[in-house]
Design a protein around this motif. Structure first.
Motif, PDB file in Angstrom:
ATOM      1  N   GLU A 127      11.170  -7.877  46.843  1.00 46.25           N
ATOM      2  CA  GLU A 127      12.310  -8.650  46.943  1.00 46.25           C
ATOM      3  C   GLU A 127      12.074  -9.339  46.481  1.00 46.25           C
ATOM      4  O   GLU A 127      13.525 -10.195  45.617  1.00 46.25           O
ATOM      5  CB  GLU A 127      13.135  -8.419  48.424  1.00 46.25           C
ATOM      6  CG  GLU A 127      14.321  -8.768  48.988  1.00 46.25           C
ATOM      7  CD  GLU A 127      14.440  -8.640  50.282  1.00 46.25           C
ATOM      8  OE1 GLU A 127      14.363  -9.580  50.989  1.00 46.25           O
ATOM      9  OE2 GLU A 127      13.499  -7.728  50.599  1.00 46.25           O
ATOM     10  N   ASP A 130      12.507  -9.813  42.918  1.00 44.32           N
ATOM     11  CA  ASP A 130      13.594  -9.392  42.392  1.00 44.32           C
ATOM     12  C   ASP A 130      14.712  -9.984  42.603  1.00 44.32           C
ATOM     13  O   ASP A 130      15.411 -10.397  41.630  1.00 44.32           O
ATOM     14  CB  ASP A 130      14.318  -8.223  42.800  1.00 44.32           C
ATOM     15  CG  ASP A 130      13.109  -6.593  42.817  1.00 44.32           C
ATOM     16  OD1 ASP A 130      12.963  -7.037  41.995  1.00 44.32           O
ATOM     17  OD2 ASP A 130      13.278  -5.990  43.483  1.00 44.32           O
ATOM     18  N   TRP A 137      16.609 -11.749  39.210  1.00 44.66           N
ATOM     19  CA  TRP A 137      18.688 -12.139  39.592  1.00 44.66           C
ATOM     20  C   TRP A 137      19.433 -13.447  38.766  1.00 44.66           C
ATOM     21  O   TRP A 137      20.108 -13.271  38.446  1.00 44.66           O
ATOM     22  CB  TRP A 137      18.704 -10.906  40.400  1.00 44.66           C
ATOM     23  CG  TRP A 137      21.041 -11.068  41.134  1.00 44.66           C
ATOM     24  CD1 TRP A 137      21.433 -11.237  39.476  1.00 44.66           C
ATOM     25  CD2 TRP A 137      20.779 -11.234  42.138  1.00 44.66           C
ATOM     26  NE1 TRP A 137      22.345 -11.340  40.109  1.00 44.66           N
ATOM     27  CE2 TRP A 137      22.352 -10.849  41.850  1.00 44.66           C
ATOM     28  CE3 TRP A 137      20.502 -10.944  42.762  1.00 44.66           C
ATOM     29  CZ2 TRP A 137      23.825 -11.088  42.066  1.00 44.66           C
ATOM     30  CZ3 TRP A 137      21.404 -11.149  44.102  1.00 44.66           C
ATOM     31  CH2 TRP A 137      22.797 -11.101  43.894  1.00 44.66           C
ATOM     32  N   ILE A 194      24.424  -9.855  47.172  1.00 42.79           N
ATOM     33  CA  ILE A 194      23.564  -9.001  48.029  1.00 42.79           C
ATOM     34  C   ILE A 194      22.851  -8.190  47.057  1.00 42.79           C
ATOM     35  O   ILE A 194      22.795  -7.319  45.753  1.00 42.79           O
ATOM     36  CB  ILE A 194      25.092  -7.872  48.132  1.00 42.79           C
ATOM     37  CG1 ILE A 194      26.095  -8.624  48.575  1.00 42.79           C
ATOM     38  CG2 ILE A 194      24.960  -6.675  48.414  1.00 42.79           C
ATOM     39  CD1 ILE A 194      27.307  -7.444  48.353  1.00 42.79           C
ATOM     40  N   LEU A 195      21.288  -8.156  47.677  1.00 43.30           N
ATOM     41  CA  LEU A 195      20.318  -7.985  46.722  1.00 43.30           C
ATOM     42  C   LEU A 195      20.008  -6.541  46.981  1.00 43.30           C
ATOM     43  O   LEU A 195      20.327  -5.700  46.053  1.00 43.30           O
ATOM     44  CB  LEU A 195      18.710  -8.504  47.259  1.00 43.30           C
ATOM     45  CG  LEU A 195      17.755  -8.223  47.287  1.00 43.30           C
ATOM     46  CD1 LEU A 195      17.662  -9.051  45.499  1.00 43.30           C
ATOM     47  CD2 LEU A 195      16.522  -9.419  47.288  1.00 43.30           C
ATOM     48  N   ASN A 196      20.277  -5.636  48.206  1.00 42.89           N
ATOM     49  CA  ASN A 196      19.975  -4.711  48.427  1.00 42.89           C
ATOM     50  C   ASN A 196      21.051  -4.004  48.889  1.00 42.89           C
ATOM     51  O   ASN A 196      21.718  -4.266  50.209  1.00 42.89           O
ATOM     52  CB  ASN A 196      18.504  -3.739  48.729  1.00 42.89           C
ATOM     53  CG  ASN A 196      17.692  -4.550  47.919  1.00 42.89           C
ATOM     54  OD1 ASN A 196      17.575  -3.944  46.935  1.00 42.89           O
ATOM     55  ND2 ASN A 196      16.527  -5.073  47.900  1.00 42.89           N
ATOM     56  N   ARG A 247      25.558  -2.101  50.152  1.00 44.54           N
ATOM     57  CA  ARG A 247      26.306  -1.572  49.835  1.00 44.54           C
ATOM     58  C   ARG A 247      27.562  -2.928  50.610  1.00 44.54           C
ATOM     59  O   ARG A 247      27.309  -2.193  52.047  1.00 44.54           O
ATOM     60  CB  ARG A 247      26.933  -0.425  49.673  1.00 44.54           C
ATOM     61  CG  ARG A 247      28.833  -0.329  48.626  1.00 44.54           C
ATOM     62  CD  ARG A 247      28.335   1.109  48.876  1.00 44.54           C
ATOM     63  NE  ARG A 247      28.702   1.918  49.556  1.00 44.54           N
ATOM     64  CZ  ARG A 247      27.642   2.615  49.903  1.00 44.54           C
ATOM     65  NH1 ARG A 247      25.892   3.177  48.529  1.00 44.54           N
ATOM     66  NH2 ARG A 247      27.883   3.831  51.227  1.00 44.54           N
ATOM     67  N   ARG A 253      24.270  -4.025  44.977  1.00 50.93           N
ATOM     68  CA  ARG A 253      23.469  -4.150  45.230  1.00 50.93           C
ATOM     69  C   ARG A 253      23.631  -5.263  43.628  1.00 50.93           C
ATOM     70  O   ARG A 253      24.394  -5.064  42.528  1.00 50.93           O
ATOM     71  CB  ARG A 253      22.247  -3.507  44.809  1.00 50.93           C
ATOM     72  CG  ARG A 253      22.050  -3.039  43.617  1.00 50.93           C
ATOM     73  CD  ARG A 253      20.388  -1.867  43.521  1.00 50.93           C
ATOM     74  NE  ARG A 253      19.368  -2.698  43.454  1.00 50.93           N
ATOM     75  CZ  ARG A 253      18.612  -4.190  42.949  1.00 50.93           C
ATOM     76  NH1 ARG A 253      18.955  -2.828  41.207  1.00 50.93           N
ATOM     77  NH2 ARG A 253      17.522  -4.069  42.818  1.00 50.93           N
ATOM     78  N   ARG A 254      23.120  -6.277  44.087  1.00 51.87           N
ATOM     79  CA  ARG A 254      22.947  -7.675  43.119  1.00 51.87           C
ATOM     80  C   ARG A 254      24.595  -7.761  42.902  1.00 51.87           C
ATOM     81  O   ARG A 254      25.113  -8.509  40.851  1.00 51.87           O
ATOM     82  CB  ARG A 254      22.175  -7.262  41.424  1.00 51.87           C
ATOM     83  CG  ARG A 254      20.453  -7.064  41.584  1.00 51.87           C
ATOM     84  CD  ARG A 254      19.870  -7.314  40.622  1.00 51.87           C
ATOM     85  NE  ARG A 254      18.903  -7.258  40.803  1.00 51.87           N
ATOM     86  CZ  ARG A 254      17.701  -7.315  40.107  1.00 51.87           C
ATOM     87  NH1 ARG A 254      18.025  -7.927  38.732  1.00 51.87           N
ATOM     88  NH2 ARG A 254      16.345  -7.242  40.049  1.00 51.87           N
ATOM     89  N   SER A 280      21.689  -2.981  54.710  1.00 50.04           N
ATOM     90  CA  SER A 280      21.698  -3.998  52.926  1.00 50.04           C
ATOM     91  C   SER A 280      20.602  -5.365  53.142  1.00 50.04           C
ATOM     92  O   SER A 280      20.536  -5.648  54.623  1.00 50.04           O
ATOM     93  CB  SER A 280      23.485  -4.209  53.222  1.00 50.04           C
ATOM     94  OG  SER A 280      23.750  -3.623  53.020  1.00 50.04           O
TER      95      SER A 280
END
Length: 739
Positions: free
Chosen positions: A593, A596, A600, A642-644, A646, A666-667, A691
């Motif tokens: 994570e 990621d 990002w 917001i990484l993961n 909704r 996400r993102r 989330s």
């Protein structure tokens, strides 16, 4: 050549050896026999005092009948061949209380009623019942249960008995009980002189016999006291008749018959209405006799280094009391002091105990008129000494062995017994003892030791990568090895410990309870575990139970503690392995994570250094589905990456309805406009599914822009591009609606 058989030296001399042993036992029994006579006379006047004084010869006959029978049975049946049995100070005291209580009931119903028959009948019946109870305790092996009676209860019971013995000595001397309503009568000069004489004799016994314990000292003191008293009477010109009239000596009694002085008609005339009031004192006789038997037996074990058969001693004492009651005697048991005196004198066989019984039989046929030459203060002073000596043992010396709370309980039990009787004292004392035990036990920690996953791990070998993760995050596991019985006191302390642990270790995610050393729990402990479960849920901690006994598991299930969110495993090693796997999986996922997030932020900001700086300023949070993150109207003090998951943005549509105006996946980001403009939030932000978010708070944003203006400019540029995209989308929507 044939051999000639000669008798061995051992076979020739064995009759002589046995004769010498018998003679040695007889000579050794002289000291305990003299003490038995002295104590027996004092017990007689203790029990047959007050209205029973005219019947004192019957009391002496009952005393030495009991002594002879009990001494014979104990000598023949005891585990210790040198044991001496007889009425003891404590048993004589409760027997005297039983007799006095019966007299009070008889006098209240009919002052002119006969006393001797009902009293001797009651003492005989009480002794037989005591014997039956002792035999049943010995045969059923339940006698050991009496050892579970709290020590302060026993000490208070025997302390009250000792106090009653000392007061009985005053009653023998003054011929009236020592109470508040009789204090004025005790102030009579002659009575005061008699009491002072008794106190002086008690002090002489303490000085000359208490310290040395020479077996001949006590008889010498008593005989010397009698001689000095009669010399004083002669010098003062007081005749024997005048000494009796003034209360210095006993009245000249008639010769008592050795037959039982009650008949079947006495049973018909017995005051049965007094029986309910005697039950408490009857139980006291049984209790004291049993306690004395057990205490004296164990004391003799310790003193001689020989093991006793407790059940046999109870059965022997019970048989002796049954026979004593059948022949008109009263309760007694194995005597510790006289048995030790016997073995110290060299006794090794049962002849010594039988010799003491023979001396008691001689006292039965002695002329009771000799008692009229006995000054009251001699026997009364002996009783005062015995009572004070026991008071010193149970009130003064026990202070060093007991805690303050236990000692206060002992004193309270003595006061209760003296005020409301033995039964109330024992029952309330047991309640006090149980409460004291519960309070003391609750102070003992129910946690044998505690540990965390960084210092104590499962036996599974792992890779270096996994071990590094466990070294860094092992403190997320905390374990408590529990012990003893968990009840309301100790379980509540466990709950308080868990609360403090979760407060001081917010990183804790798994709490393991090991029940291997737990012997059981009660319902209140199950309630404390329910409180632990609530605290764990509030802190997001997973509870794991290991080595859970079936009975404990049943109790916890009945208390609604065990449910689907609590893991039960058979042993500690497997539980630790499971927790470690969870940590490794979660933190391996976090590593991915974080990768990621880094990629990002790198795409947003253009380089990894700025991405790492922004990630360091953000705070990771996890939110569940439908959880409100921020409400409309609240200060806009943060924005969300917001990484993961909704996130939904909703506004109030009136009439209690809400309308979703946007949903972010996400993102994406939300709240950046409020962070820049510092205006209250215009919409409510709510998670639509579980989330993972990274929060950039206002103070962190300000610190970032102040410390790294270039990075701050990049962020503002990103915010403007996001808002431009959303504005373009809104413009297209408006155009479509106007068609």
């Amino acid at each position: 050549m044939s051999r000639v058989a000669f008798p061995s030296a051992n076979s020739v001399s064995s009759p002589n050896v046995k004769l010498r042993q018998w003679l040695n036992d007889i000579f050794a029994s002289a000291a305990p026999a003299v003490l038995t006579v002295s104590f027996g006379l004092s017990y007689s006047v203790l029990i047959f005092s007050g209205p029973l004084v005219p019947y004192l010869p019957y009391g002496i006959a009952a005393t030495f009948t009991a002594t002879a029978i009990i001494a014979v049975v104990v000598a023949l049946g005891s585990t210790f061949p040198f044991a001496v049995g007889a009425p003891e100070t404590s048993t004589a005291a409760v027997t005297g209380i039983l007799a006095a209580s019966l007299i009070e009931h008889i006098a209240a119903a009919d002052p002119s009623a006969q006393l001797l028959g009902p009293v001797l009948l009651t003492l005989s019946a009480a002794t037989i019942i005591t014997g039956l109870v002792l035999c049943s305790m010995g045969l059923t092996r339940i006698g050991r249960a009496i050892r579970y009676v709290p020590y302060p209860v026993i000490g208070g019971f025997l302390g009250a008995t000792a106090l009653l013995i000392a007061l009985g000595g005053v009653r023998v001397i003054a011929n009236r009980p020592l109470r508040f309503d009789t204090l004025t009568s005790l102030a009579d000069p002659m009575t005061m002189y008699q009491l002072l004489a008794g106190a002086a004799l008690a002090f002489m016994i303490y000085l000359m016999w208490h310290r040395s314990r020479n077996p001949l000292a006590l008889p010498a003191i008593l005989v010397g006291g009698i001689v000095v008293a009669h010399i004083a009477f002669h010098v003062a010109g007081i005749s024997m008749e005048q000494a009796q009239a003034l209360g210095w000596t006993f009245q000249s009694p008639p010769r008592a018959s050795l037959t039982t002085p009650w008949h079947l008609s006495d049973i018909q005339n017995f005051p049965w209405q007094a029986l309910p009031g005697l039950v408490g004192n009857l139980i006291a006789v049984i209790f004291v006799t049993a306690i004395s038997t057990l205490f004296n037996t164990t004391g003799l074990e310790v003193a001689t280094g020989r093991e006793a058969n407790l059940e046999r001693e109870l059965t022997v004492a019970g048989t002796a009391n049954i026979l004593s009651g059948l022949f008109g005697g009263y309760a007694g048991c194995l005597s510790l002091s006289r048995s030790l005196l016997n073995v110290s004198g060299g006794a090794t066989g049962r002849i010594s105990g039988l010799a003491v019984a023979a001396v008691a039989v001689i006292m039965l046929v002695a002329d009771p008129a000799l008692l009229s030459y006995m000054p009251k203060f001699i026997l009364g002073g002996l009783l005062i000494y015995l009572g004070v000596d026991q008071l010193n043992r149970w009130i003064v010396e026990s202070r060093r062995r007991l805690s303050t709370l236990e000692y206060m309980s002992l004193l309270a039990i003595i006061v209760i017994i003296m005020t409301w009787g033995f039964i109330a004292g024992v029952l309330i004392g047991i309640v006090i003892g149980c409460a004291t035990f519960a309070l003391s036990a609750s102070r003992i920690s129910s946690i044998k030791f505690g540990f965390n996953g960084a210092e104590y791990r499962s036996s599974l070998d792992r890779s270096r990568h996994d071990l590094a993760l466990l070294s860094a995050h092992g403190k997320e596991i905390h374990g408590l090895n529990l012990q003893s019985y968990l009840f309301f006191g100790s379980a509540n302390r466990l709950y308080q410990h868990v609360r403090a642990l979760l407060l001081h270790h917010p990183e804790c995610r798994y709490l393991v309870f090991d029940f291997k050393l737990v012997t059981g729990i009660d319902s209140s402990a199950a309630y404390s575990f329910a409180q632990i479960r609530r605290s764990a849920l509030e802190s997001g901690v997973k509870l794991v139970l290991v080595n859970l006994p079936r009975t404990t598991e049943k109790m916890l299930r009945s208390g609604e503690f065990l449910s689907g969110d609590i893991l039960v495993m058979p042993e500690l090693d497997h539980a630790l392995e499971w927790c470690e796997n969870e940590i490794i999986a979660r933190h391996s996922g976090l590593e991915q994570e974080e990768g990621d997030l880094q990629s990002w932020f790198t795409r947003i900001l253009g380089n990894e250094h700025d991405a790492a700086e922004l990630a360091r300023r953000c705070e990771r949070i996890e939110v569940g589905a439908f959880e409100i993150i921020a409400r409309a109207g609240e200060p806009a003090d943060s924005m969300l990456f917001i990484l993961n998951g909704r996130i939904g943005v909703t506004i109030d549509a009136g009439d209690g309805r809400t309308t979703r105006v946007r949903s972010l996946g996400r993102r994406t980001t939300v709240g950046e406009m409020g962070l820049v403009s510092r205006q209250p939030r215009s919409a409510t932000i709510q998670a639509e599914i579980d989330s993972v978010l990274y929060v950039l708070r206002a103070d962190a944003f300000n610190a970032l822009t102040a410390g790294n203006p270039q990075l701050g400019q990049k962020l503002l540029t990103y915010f403007m591009s996001v808002m431009a995209e959303r504005l373009a989308f809104a413009s297209r929507m408006i155009g479509a609606l106007r068609r």
